[in-house]
Design a protein around this motif. Structure first.
Motif, short mmCIF file in Angstrom:
data_model
loop_
_atom_site.label_atom_id
_atom_site.label_comp_id
_atom_site.label_asym_id
_atom_site.label_seq_id
_atom_site.Cartn_x
_atom_site.Cartn_y
_atom_site.Cartn_z
N ASP A 90 0.84 -1.12 0.13
CA ASP A 90 -0.01 -0.09 0.12
C ASP A 90 0.81 1.05 -0.08
O ASP A 90 0.22 2.47 -0.24
CB ASP A 90 -0.78 -0.01 1.21
CG ASP A 90 -1.98 -1.00 1.29
OD1 ASP A 90 -2.50 -1.32 0.12
OD2 ASP A 90 -2.32 -1.69 2.19
N ASN A 91 2.16 1.06 0.31
CA ASN A 91 3.16 2.37 0.10
C ASN A 91 3.60 2.61 -0.97
O ASN A 91 4.33 3.45 -1.10
CB ASN A 91 4.06 2.33 1.37
CG ASN A 91 3.74 2.24 2.62
OD1 ASN A 91 2.49 2.90 3.27
ND2 ASN A 91 4.00 1.17 3.68
N ALA A 92 3.44 1.65 -1.86
CA ALA A 92 4.45 1.76 -3.17
C ALA A 92 3.34 2.58 -3.95
O ALA A 92 2.24 2.96 -4.10
CB ALA A 92 4.32 0.29 -4.04
N ARG A 93 4.09 3.21 -4.99
CA ARG A 93 3.47 4.25 -6.05
C ARG A 93 4.45 4.10 -7.17
O ARG A 93 5.55 4.02 -7.29
CB ARG A 93 3.31 5.65 -5.52
CG ARG A 93 4.41 6.39 -5.39
CD ARG A 93 4.08 7.69 -4.72
NE ARG A 93 5.42 8.50 -5.13
CZ ARG A 93 5.69 9.19 -5.87
NH1 ARG A 93 4.99 9.50 -7.03
NH2 ARG A 93 6.53 10.16 -6.09
N ILE A 94 3.57 4.47 -8.39
CA ILE A 94 4.39 4.67 -9.67
C ILE A 94 4.79 6.13 -9.78
O ILE A 94 3.93 7.03 -9.56
CB ILE A 94 3.49 4.26 -10.85
CG1 ILE A 94 3.23 2.78 -10.81
CG2 ILE A 94 4.06 4.86 -12.19
CD1 ILE A 94 2.35 2.28 -12.01
N VAL A 169 6.77 -2.34 -9.78
CA VAL A 169 5.44 -1.91 -9.22
C VAL A 169 4.43 -2.07 -10.13
O VAL A 169 4.45 -1.72 -11.40
CB VAL A 169 5.54 -0.42 -8.88
CG1 VAL A 169 4.15 -0.01 -8.26
CG2 VAL A 169 6.72 -0.21 -7.77
N GLU A 171 0.23 -1.47 -10.53
CA GLU A 171 -0.95 -0.90 -10.06
C GLU A 171 -2.01 -1.18 -10.86
O GLU A 171 -1.94 -1.11 -12.13
CB GLU A 171 -0.73 0.59 -10.08
CG GLU A 171 -1.71 1.20 -9.63
CD GLU A 171 -1.79 2.78 -9.79
OE1 GLU A 171 -1.76 3.47 -8.55
OE2 GLU A 171 -1.50 3.26 -11.26
N THR A 173 -6.27 -0.63 -11.58
CA THR A 173 -7.13 0.30 -11.30
C THR A 173 -8.50 -0.12 -12.09
O THR A 173 -8.42 -0.16 -13.39
CB THR A 173 -6.91 1.61 -11.61
OG1 THR A 173 -5.63 2.06 -10.87
CG2 THR A 173 -8.06 2.63 -11.12
N HIS A 215 -8.81 -0.64 -6.67
CA HIS A 215 -7.54 -0.31 -6.74
C HIS A 215 -6.67 -1.06 -5.90
O HIS A 215 -6.83 -1.37 -4.69
CB HIS A 215 -7.41 1.21 -6.34
CG HIS A 215 -6.07 1.59 -6.67
ND1 HIS A 215 -5.22 1.87 -5.65
CD2 HIS A 215 -5.41 2.24 -7.84
CE1 HIS A 215 -4.17 2.45 -5.74
NE2 HIS A 215 -4.13 2.51 -7.19
N VAL A 217 -2.14 -1.81 -5.21
CA VAL A 217 -0.89 -1.78 -5.70
C VAL A 217 0.15 -2.80 -5.15
O VAL A 217 -0.14 -3.22 -3.80
CB VAL A 217 -0.19 -0.65 -5.21
CG1 VAL A 217 1.20 -0.39 -5.82
CG2 VAL A 217 -0.88 0.86 -5.80
N SER A 219 4.42 -4.58 -5.23
CA SER A 219 5.61 -4.39 -5.74
C SER A 219 6.61 -5.53 -5.52
O SER A 219 6.32 -6.69 -4.53
CB SER A 219 6.22 -3.15 -4.98
OG SER A 219 6.34 -3.51 -3.50
#
Length: 233
Positions: A90-94, A169, A171, A173, A215, A217, A219
């Motif tokens: 949940d802390n990962a992001r693109i 990563v 994601e 959606t 949604h 995410v 990694s």
């Protein structure tokens, strides 16, 4: 139309980790039982009423099947030799800001995995795009469904690869909206009727107008030396 020879495969040589996108497993996720609720074309009610009047005494058995070919396919993952695999993070992001930089594109392509015009009632298509820069790569696997006068659905799987960190990563959606509501929003944006017709053919023009319904995410860091998966790095 199924493009069975089309595929996109990402392979990390040191660990043998692989993420591939092909038509068959994507179609295998299409609902074959009707448990998710089958969609109907906008004139289905009137058509059924006519059949009831002209087909009295005839019983028809229909095998449930999602004829919109909706899939939640996110790619087929083969874990690395050390067990490396994507896990929820949940802390990962693109990093969109890095992708918006005008770095030279070394390679880019798009492949269609399958497509249907839904008997002239819209479109259902699954495509995969890839863009490779010197330090990073982005993959977009997109399912786009437009059922005229009924529903619009977009399911995006974005895969970001950082070559320096050897990090992946993914994601996912899912967006979905009522056709009429989307049409109203396009009118509010100032589009004319002919422009709206064109917009409904392009997921890029309407995806942002659809409410998010799911949604997630994930990694993974690929490290051949330790063979360990590090999350949230």
């Amino acid at each position: 139309m199924i493009f069975g020879d089309n595929h996109l495969t990402l392979h990390h040589t040191p660990t043998a980790y692989t993420l591939t996108f092909t038509p068959e497993p994507a179609l295998d996720l299409v609902d074959k039982t009707g448990s998710t609720g089958l969609l109907k074309v906008h004139y289905a009610t009137a058509w059924s009423a006519t059949r009831e009047k002209t087909s009295a005494g005839i019983k028809e058995v229909v095998k449930p099947f999602d004829w919109s070919y909706t899939t939640s396919y996110r790619g087929t993952e083969t874990p690395g030799l050390g067990g490396q695999k994507l896990q929820r993070d949940d802390n990962a992001r693109i990093p969109v800001e890095l992708l918006q930089r005008r770095d030279p594109i070394l390679f880019a392509d798009e492949v269609v995995l399958y497509e249907s015009e839904l008997d002239d009632n819209g479109v259902s298509v699954l495509t995969v795009k890839v863009r490779v820069m010197e330090q990073r790569m982005l993959v977009l696997c997109r399912f786009f469904l437009r059922l005229d006068n009924v529903l619009v659905r977009v399911r995006d799987t974005r895969v970001y690869v950082d070559f320096g960190e050897e990090r992946v990563v993914r994601e996912y959606t899912a967006r979905e909206g009522v056709f009429g509501e989307v049409k109203k929003k396009l009118y509010m944006e100032g589009l004319m009727p002919d422009q709206i017709t064109i917009a409904f053919r392009d997921a890029n023009q309407i995806a942002h107008l659809l409410p998010v319904v799911e949604h997630e995410v994930e990694s993974v860091c690929l490290e051949a030396e330790t063979g360990q998966t590090q999350e949230g790095r």
